[in-house]
Design a protein around this motif. Structure first.
Motif, short mmCIF file in Angstrom:
data_model
loop_
_atom_site.label_atom_id
_atom_site.label_comp_id
_atom_site.label_asym_id
_atom_site.label_seq_id
_atom_site.Cartn_x
_atom_site.Cartn_y
_atom_site.Cartn_z
N THR A 1 1.08 -0.71 -0.01
CA THR A 1 -0.08 0.58 0.13
C THR A 1 0.85 1.49 0.27
O THR A 1 1.74 1.50 0.71
CB THR A 1 -0.87 -0.09 1.20
OG1 THR A 1 -0.03 0.32 2.49
CG2 THR A 1 -1.85 -0.88 1.25
N GLY A 2 0.70 1.78 -1.15
CA GLY A 2 1.27 3.51 -0.59
C GLY A 2 2.19 3.12 -1.94
O GLY A 2 3.00 2.38 -2.65
N ASN A 3 3.75 3.97 -1.32
CA ASN A 3 5.09 3.86 -1.79
C ASN A 3 5.99 4.89 -0.92
O ASN A 3 5.01 4.64 -0.13
CB ASN A 3 5.16 5.01 -3.53
CG ASN A 3 5.04 6.20 -3.35
OD1 ASN A 3 4.90 6.61 -2.18
ND2 ASN A 3 4.38 7.22 -3.70
N ASP A 4 7.18 4.88 -0.69
CA ASP A 4 8.31 4.57 0.00
C ASP A 4 8.41 6.52 0.21
O ASP A 4 8.51 6.48 1.61
CB ASP A 4 9.98 4.85 -0.69
CG ASP A 4 9.93 2.89 -1.03
OD1 ASP A 4 9.34 2.14 -0.42
OD2 ASP A 4 10.49 2.20 -2.09
N THR A 5 8.11 7.06 -0.61
CA THR A 5 7.55 8.00 0.38
C THR A 5 6.34 8.80 0.54
O THR A 5 7.15 9.39 1.73
CB THR A 5 7.33 9.34 -1.63
OG1 THR A 5 8.09 8.96 -3.06
CG2 THR A 5 7.77 10.83 -1.17
N PHE A 6 6.14 7.63 0.52
CA PHE A 6 4.67 7.97 1.72
C PHE A 6 4.68 7.60 3.32
O PHE A 6 4.66 8.34 4.10
CB PHE A 6 3.40 7.39 1.55
CG PHE A 6 2.36 6.68 2.13
CD1 PHE A 6 1.97 7.68 2.33
CD2 PHE A 6 2.25 6.09 2.67
CE1 PHE A 6 0.75 7.77 3.50
CE2 PHE A 6 1.18 5.85 3.63
CZ PHE A 6 0.21 6.85 4.71
N GLU A 7 6.07 7.14 3.10
CA GLU A 7 6.35 5.86 4.03
C GLU A 7 7.12 6.61 5.11
O GLU A 7 7.38 6.91 6.40
CB GLU A 7 7.01 4.52 4.27
CG GLU A 7 5.68 3.62 3.17
CD GLU A 7 6.10 2.47 3.13
OE1 GLU A 7 7.19 2.06 2.90
OE2 GLU A 7 5.65 1.84 2.92
#
Length: 203
Positions: A184-190
């Motif tokens: 879910t989401g991507n690395d930037t979100f995390e």
């Protein structure tokens, strides 16, 4: 499991054969549980139908209760972005939490879309809750509003874009239903979660 079939040499051989023919090549396939081809197809067909009809992340009554307790403690209302069928919004609203649900392409159960876009994940599934149309975070002030993100699209910037817009609007509370370092989401979100938010609990 009771018969021992799952751990039998025959099944192990089928799994190995499946992996040789279909080696993991992307992030999605890396998260698939290895199984014989036919079992994987059956598993996906059963899961995908329920995901399309309800939600790509289902939560237990205990999780709903914990989320609602958290929201009631801080007294915010909730806004769900990427609400799909509104299934989760309805679960929260049924407990007394005010929820505004939004999606870039709400489902159209009457199929009266006149060539408009169709929801990528839910098609024309009837919604469980009213879902408004918006391609971005829809409110200018979010001081008393909790952001709800349920299964943000894998590899997409939508979760990050939504979270940063929410924070710019003064938002402070996020309920993220999904995986970390997962689908879910991507690395930037995390990275944004780690840098800008403080985890208050995991349910």
């Amino acid at each position: 499991y009771e018969t021992g079939w799952v751990s039998s040499s025959k099944v192990k051989a089928l799994v190995s054969s499946s992996l040789e023919k279909n080696p993991p090549t992307d992030k999605d396939s890396l998260h698939e549980t290895p199984a014989p081809d036919l079992l994987m197809e059956w598993r996906d067909s059963c899961r995908d139908l329920m995901c399309n009809l309800y939600s790509y992340a289902t939560v237990s009554p205990d999780v709903v209760e914990n989320v609602c307790s958290f929201l009631k403690e801080w007294k915010p209302k909730a806004v769900e972005i990427g609400a799909g069928t509104g299934y989760l919004s309805k679960l929260l609203r049924d407990t007394g939490i005010p929820v505004d649900a939004w999606d870039i392409c709400p489902t159209d159960p009457d199929n009266n879309n006149n060539n408009k876009a169709v929801n990528e994940y839910h098609g024309h599934t009837p919604p469980f809750y009213p879902v408004n149309k918006s391609s971005k975070f829809p409110i200018s002030s979010a001081n008393d509003t909790a952001l709800l993100l349920c299964y943000p699209p894998p590899g997409s910037s939508r979760a990050y874009d939504t979270l940063t817009a929410y924070l710019r609007a003064g938002g402070k509370y996020l309920v993220h239903i999904g995986e970390f370092k997962g689908l879910t989401g991507n690395d930037t979100f995390e990275r944004c979660l780690v840098q800008k938010m403080v985890c208050q609990g995991r349910f």
